[in-house]
Structures are given as C-alpha cells and as structure tokens.
Design a protein around this motif. Structure first.
Motif, PDB file in Angstrom:
ATOM      1  N   LYS A  72      13.317   2.593  23.110  1.00 45.91           N
ATOM      2  CA  LYS A  72      13.950   3.269  21.975  1.00 45.91           C
ATOM      3  C   LYS A  72      13.726   4.784  21.965  1.00 45.91           C
ATOM      4  N   GLY A  73      12.485   5.228  22.116  1.00 41.66           N
ATOM      5  CA  GLY A  73      12.155   6.632  21.893  1.00 41.66           C
ATOM      6  C   GLY A  73      12.859   7.596  22.825  1.00 41.66           C
ATOM      7  N   ASN A  74      12.703   7.392  24.126  1.00 39.03           N
ATOM      8  CA  ASN A  74      13.337   8.277  25.100  1.00 39.03           C
ATOM      9  C   ASN A  74      14.852   8.222  24.969  1.00 39.03           C
ATOM     10  N   ALA A  75      15.391   7.023  24.704  1.00 41.58           N
ATOM     11  CA  ALA A  75      16.834   6.864  24.542  1.00 41.58           C
ATOM     12  C   ALA A  75      17.334   7.630  23.322  1.00 41.58           C
ATOM     13  N   TYR A  76      16.570   7.598  22.234  1.00 40.31           N
ATOM     14  CA  TYR A  76      16.953   8.328  21.019  1.00 40.31           C
ATOM     15  C   TYR A  76      16.980   9.837  21.281  1.00 40.31           C
ATOM     16  N   MET A  77      15.992  10.333  22.013  1.00 38.59           N
ATOM     17  CA  MET A  77      15.944  11.762  22.324  1.00 38.59           C
ATOM     18  C   MET A  77      17.155  12.184  23.143  1.00 38.59           C
ATOM     19  N   HIS A  78      17.558  11.345  24.093  1.00 37.91           N
ATOM     20  CA  HIS A  78      18.744  11.651  24.885  1.00 37.91           C
ATOM     21  C   HIS A  78      20.003  11.641  24.020  1.00 37.91           C
ATOM     22  N   GLU A  79      20.053  10.752  23.042  1.00 40.41           N
ATOM     23  CA  GLU A  79      21.205  10.724  22.139  1.00 40.41           C
ATOM     24  C   GLU A  79      21.270  12.007  21.311  1.00 40.41           C
ATOM     25  N   ILE A  80      20.116  12.501  20.883  1.00 35.30           N
ATOM     26  CA  ILE A  80      20.069  13.776  20.151  1.00 35.30           C
ATOM     27  C   ILE A  80      20.597  14.904  21.032  1.00 35.30           C
ATOM     28  N   VAL A  81      20.119  14.965  22.272  1.00 42.47           N
ATOM     29  CA  VAL A  81      20.547  16.033  23.180  1.00 42.47           C
ATOM     30  C   VAL A  81      22.039  15.941  23.460  1.00 42.47           C
ATOM     31  N   ASP A  82      22.533  14.748  23.711  1.00 39.26           N
ATOM     32  CA  ASP A  82      23.962  14.585  23.955  1.00 39.26           C
ATOM     33  C   ASP A  82      24.782  15.055  22.750  1.00 39.26           C
ATOM     34  N   SER A  83      24.270  14.814  21.557  1.00 35.28           N
ATOM     35  CA  SER A  83      24.985  15.182  20.335  1.00 35.28           C
ATOM     36  C   SER A  83      25.050  16.691  20.152  1.00 35.28           C
ATOM     37  N   VAL A  84      23.916  17.371  20.347  1.00 31.04           N
ATOM     38  CA  VAL A  84      23.927  18.827  20.139  1.00 31.04           C
ATOM     39  C   VAL A  84      24.639  19.534  21.289  1.00 31.04           C
ATOM     40  N   LYS A  85      24.606  18.938  22.475  1.00 24.93           N
ATOM     41  CA  LYS A  85      25.342  19.519  23.598  1.00 24.93           C
ATOM     42  C   LYS A  85      26.835  19.497  23.309  1.00 24.93           C
ATOM     43  N   GLN A  86      27.317  18.378  22.789  1.00 25.85           N
ATOM     44  CA  GLN A  86      28.729  18.311  22.444  1.00 25.85           C
ATOM     45  C   GLN A  86      29.059  19.267  21.299  1.00 25.85           C
ATOM     46  N   GLY A  87      28.145  19.367  20.314  1.00 27.37           N
ATOM     47  CA  GLY A  87      28.356  20.306  19.218  1.00 27.37           C
ATOM     48  C   GLY A  87      28.457  21.737  19.694  1.00 27.37           C
ATOM     49  N   TYR A  88      27.659  22.091  20.691  1.00 34.28           N
ATOM     50  CA  TYR A  88      27.707  23.429  21.271  1.00 34.28           C
ATOM     51  C   TYR A  88      29.003  23.642  22.051  1.00 34.28           C
ATOM     52  N   GLU A  89      29.359  22.664  22.863  1.00 35.04           N
ATOM     53  CA  GLU A  89      30.576  22.783  23.669  1.00 35.04           C
ATOM     54  C   GLU A  89      31.835  22.829  22.799  1.00 35.04           C
ATOM     55  N   ASP A  90      31.781  22.177  21.647  1.00 36.93           N
ATOM     56  CA  ASP A  90      32.931  22.168  20.742  1.00 36.93           C
ATOM     57  C   ASP A  90      32.966  23.386  19.820  1.00 36.93           C
ATOM     58  N   GLY A  91      31.985  24.288  19.954  1.00 40.31           N
ATOM     59  CA  GLY A  91      31.970  25.499  19.145  1.00 40.31           C
ATOM     60  C   GLY A  91      31.409  25.325  17.751  1.00 40.31           C
ATOM     61  N   ILE A  92      30.788  24.189  17.482  1.00 40.14           N
ATOM     62  CA  ILE A  92      30.168  23.953  16.168  1.00 40.14           C
ATOM     63  C   ILE A  92      28.835  24.684  16.082  1.00 40.14           C
ATOM     64  N   LEU A  93      28.057  24.617  17.148  1.00 41.48           N
ATOM     65  CA  LEU A  93      26.750  25.271  17.209  1.00 41.48           C
ATOM     66  C   LEU A  93      26.847  26.523  18.072  1.00 41.48           C
ATOM     67  N   GLU A  94      26.177  27.583  17.653  1.00 41.48           N
ATOM     68  CA  GLU A  94      26.210  28.824  18.428  1.00 41.48           C
ATOM     69  C   GLU A  94      25.234  28.798  19.585  1.00 41.48           C
ATOM     70  N   GLN A  95      24.349  27.806  19.604  1.00 45.67           N
ATOM     71  CA  GLN A  95      23.435  27.604  20.720  1.00 45.67           C
ATOM     72  C   GLN A  95      23.096  26.125  20.789  1.00 45.67           C
ATOM     73  N   LYS A  96      22.705  25.659  21.981  1.00 46.93           N
ATOM     74  CA  LYS A  96      22.229  24.284  22.103  1.00 46.93           C
ATOM     75  C   LYS A  96      20.711  24.283  21.968  1.00 46.93           C
TER      76      LYS A  96
END
Length: 400
Positions: free
Chosen positions: A131-155
């Motif tokens: 669970k733990g490592n998988a959850y962390m990867h899900e967080i990273v995947d989420s903010v990476k997409q947010g950055y690529e989509d222009g929602i976040l100014e940094q990842k």
C-alpha cells in the motif's frame, strides 16, 4: 567525509553524476545510483558545515513542505520540518481527519489541492504491505499530471519518509553516521554489519528498516548479515535486491537464524524488532476486509510467537562477540530497553546507555539527509549553489 571542509565537499560533489536526481523523487535507495547516494551524503555534510559555521542555507524565499504521517513519528516528523526550514520552506501537516478525504475526495484531487505552492511532499505510509509505496507513486503521478496540464506551476518533489518497503531517510542517516564513525565511505568495504531481529513486547513493527538496511549497506561493499528466528522473513524481492547489490559491490550477503553468529566479529550491529512478512500480508488483508476479530486473533498469535524468542536481545555478552567488543550499535529509535521502556525487549539498558550519545548523533544526520534529497531534486547545479551560499555568507544567527 569526516572533518572535510566545504571546498573538499564541493570538489567531491563535482566528481559525482547526480543529474538524475534533478526534478525527481526519492522512493527507494536501490533505485538511486551509487553516485546519487554519495551526492546525498556529500550535500548533507555541506549543509551541516554551513549551518555549523553560521551561514544561512535558505535557498527558497517562500514555499511549502507538505507532510503526511499515517503512522506515529517523532524523529522523522521533526527531521522533515527541520530540513524544510533549513532550506527556507514552511511546513504544513496534512491531517487527513480534518480534510475532505473522508467525504470522498480522490487521491488525485487531494494531491493537486495541497500542491499549489508546495515544493516538496513528505509521506510516511508504512503499515500495510503493498500500500505505502504504491500510494506515494499515485501522489507523484497525480501532481505530475497537474503540472503537465498547467494546474501546478511546479511539480512537488516527493520524499518517502518510510513506506512498506524501505525507510530511505532513516537508512541514509544510519549510513552517514557509520561513514563518519569509520572515517570515510571507502572504509566500509569488507566491514561486517549485522541486521538482526530482536524481541519486542509489541507485534506490528514495520519491515522497512531491516529491508532498507540490507538494501543500502549491501551497496557499500560490506559483509551484510540478516539474522532472525525462523518465521520472521522479510520480503523475498528485497532479499534479491540485497544479494544482487552485494555481488555488484564486492561485498557479501547472507541470512542466518543465529543471533550469535551474526554478532560474531561484527563491526556494526542493528538489533531491531519487525513483524514477519507473511503476517504483515495477512494483517493488510484483514484490515482491507474490515475483519477486526481476525486482527485481534492475529495479534494474539504474533505476541505469542514473539514471546518464544525473548533470548533475541542485544546484551553485553552479545556485544562482546563483536569486533574487539566495540561494534557500532545502531537503532532507529525508540528502542525497547530492558527495565526501562519495557520489562524485556530489544536491548539491555547497559548496552543502550553506553551507546546513547552515538545513537543521538546517528539521529542527527536525518534532517540534513532529507534537506539534501530536497536540494538535489530542486537545483540543477548543487555544488555551485552551495558555493554561492558560502560566498554570500548571510548569517543564520545574528551576533548577540
């Protein structure tokens, strides 16, 4: 690394290829190259040098470090806060009980909502296998997409503050301490480290420390021994990692069910309780099914299993088996100390008392290790940045 000045450290840093850490995350130590690990220790030493010489290391003028602890913590919680503050970031703890997660907020939504001005996210999620490592990867995947989509100014960079597989900040701090105690990373080759199970009156301690230790110290050319009673096995995949690392580094790795054998002629010992991998898998499934009666029954079984191995304790007699009777004693703390924190536990009070100062020094490396992980992820030329900080010479503490 011991007693090096800043110029020595920066020269060493310039010889290391750590470019892969830039704009990247820190999940497991064995996912990093040896140069990247060395760079982390070198930057940690450089940051410590600057602070001890009253030079500010604030490389951020603003920004947040978000912390999420799904398990209790003292040292790692304060180390993360100290690391962020050292670099100029403020810390905001994500209290899931006060968030909208209970109302159905998705991981992707939570990750983006907390990250608008966040430069780093630190997460401890170590209780459930798979669970733990998988959850962390899900967080990273989420903010990476947010950055690529222009929602976040940094990842934001994610730093694992302990997952179900590894405890990288702890084990990197442990290694930093050993490197300094032995006078340099080159002096670890051929030295023996015993990562041994030890009795505890509690049952559910994570596997991530012993797994992290064998996964990291096997990179350094050491003779790594994992010792535990039968039935206290760790993840098979991590055993394979340690075996492969030992082959590549010129060290060795083997498993024994004899604590005395592990301690014999050891240069470093790490007696620490953990729950069996199979039991932790079962525990995860029981929690997933909401089977509280099953959890209570499993706890009784594991406590009884632990009680059959009370002789697995770090005593003075065991320490006398080590190299000249003076092995470095490591522990992530808090230890289960006989007659102090429990009736019977991992370590005799006399052994712990003799090692107390060394243990606290061991813990002191963690804020700098975490800060180094953040700095290497956020700045393309860390050696240049550190040199500029020294040249600028802004005082951290103004003259009294």
């Amino acid at each position: 690394m011991a007693n090096k000045n800043l110029q020595d450290l920066l020269q060493e840093l310039n010889t290391l290829n750590c470019s892969g850490m830039y704009q990247n995350d820190f999940f497991l130590t064995w996912e990093k190259t040896l140069d990247e690990l060395k760079a982390t220790w070198t930057v940690a030493d450089a940051l410590r040098y600057l602070r001890e010489h009253n030079i500010s290391t604030k490389v951020f003028d603003s920004g947040l470090g978000i912390s999420l602890f799904r398990d209790n913590s003292t040292r790692t919680r304060f180390s993360f806060a100290s690391a962020c503050n050292l670099l100029g970031l403020e810390v905001q703890d994500l209290d899931e009980g006060k968030s909208q997660i209970a109302h159905g907020e998705t991981v992707r939504e939570t990750a983006n909502m907390i990250s608008f001005m966040a430069d780093v996210i630190g997460i401890r999620d170590d209780m459930y296998i798979g669970k733990g490592n998988a959850y962390m990867h899900e967080i990273v995947d989420s903010v990476k997409q947010g950055y690529e989509d222009g929602i976040l100014e940094q990842k934001p960079t994610l730093v694992s503050l302990q997952c179900d597989i590894d405890h990288p900040t702890q084990c990197m701090a442990d290694a930093a301490h050993v490197i300094h105690e032995l006078g340099g990373i080159e002096n670890l080759k051929g030295k023996k480290i015993a990562m041994t199970w030890a009795y505890s009156p509690s049952y559910g301690k994570p596997l991530s420390v012993p797994q992290g230790v064998i996964g990291l110290f096997s990179r350094l050319g050491m003779e790594v021994v994992l010792a535990h009673p039968e039935g206290y096995e760790v993840m098979p995949d991590v055993l394979k990692v340690a075996e492969q690392n030992a082959k590549e580094s010129g060290g060795s790795f083997h498993v024994t069910n004899d604590m005395k054998e592990a301690f014999a002629d050891a240069d470093v010992v790490y007696p620490k309780s953990w729950a069996p991998f199979a039991a932790m898998e079962k525990r995860t499934n029981l929690y997933g099914n909401g089977d509280m009666e099953g959890i209570q029954e499993l706890e009784k079984q594991l406590l009884a299993q632990n009680a059959a191995h009370k002789d697995w304790c770090c005593t003075e007699d065991r320490m006398n088996l080590t190299k000249n009777g003076k092995a470095i004693y490591l522990h992530c703390l808090p230890a289960d100390i006989n007659g102090v924190s429990c009736e019977e536990g991992e370590v005799a009070a006399s052994v712990f008392d003799a090692a107390r100062d060394s243990l606290y020094k061991e813990a002191s490396y963690k804020p700098y290790v975490i800060a180094a992980m953040i700095l290497l992820a956020k700045f393309k030329d860390p050696a240049k940045l550190l040199a500029e900080l020294e040249q600028k010479g802004t005082k951290r503490k103004f003259a009294e």
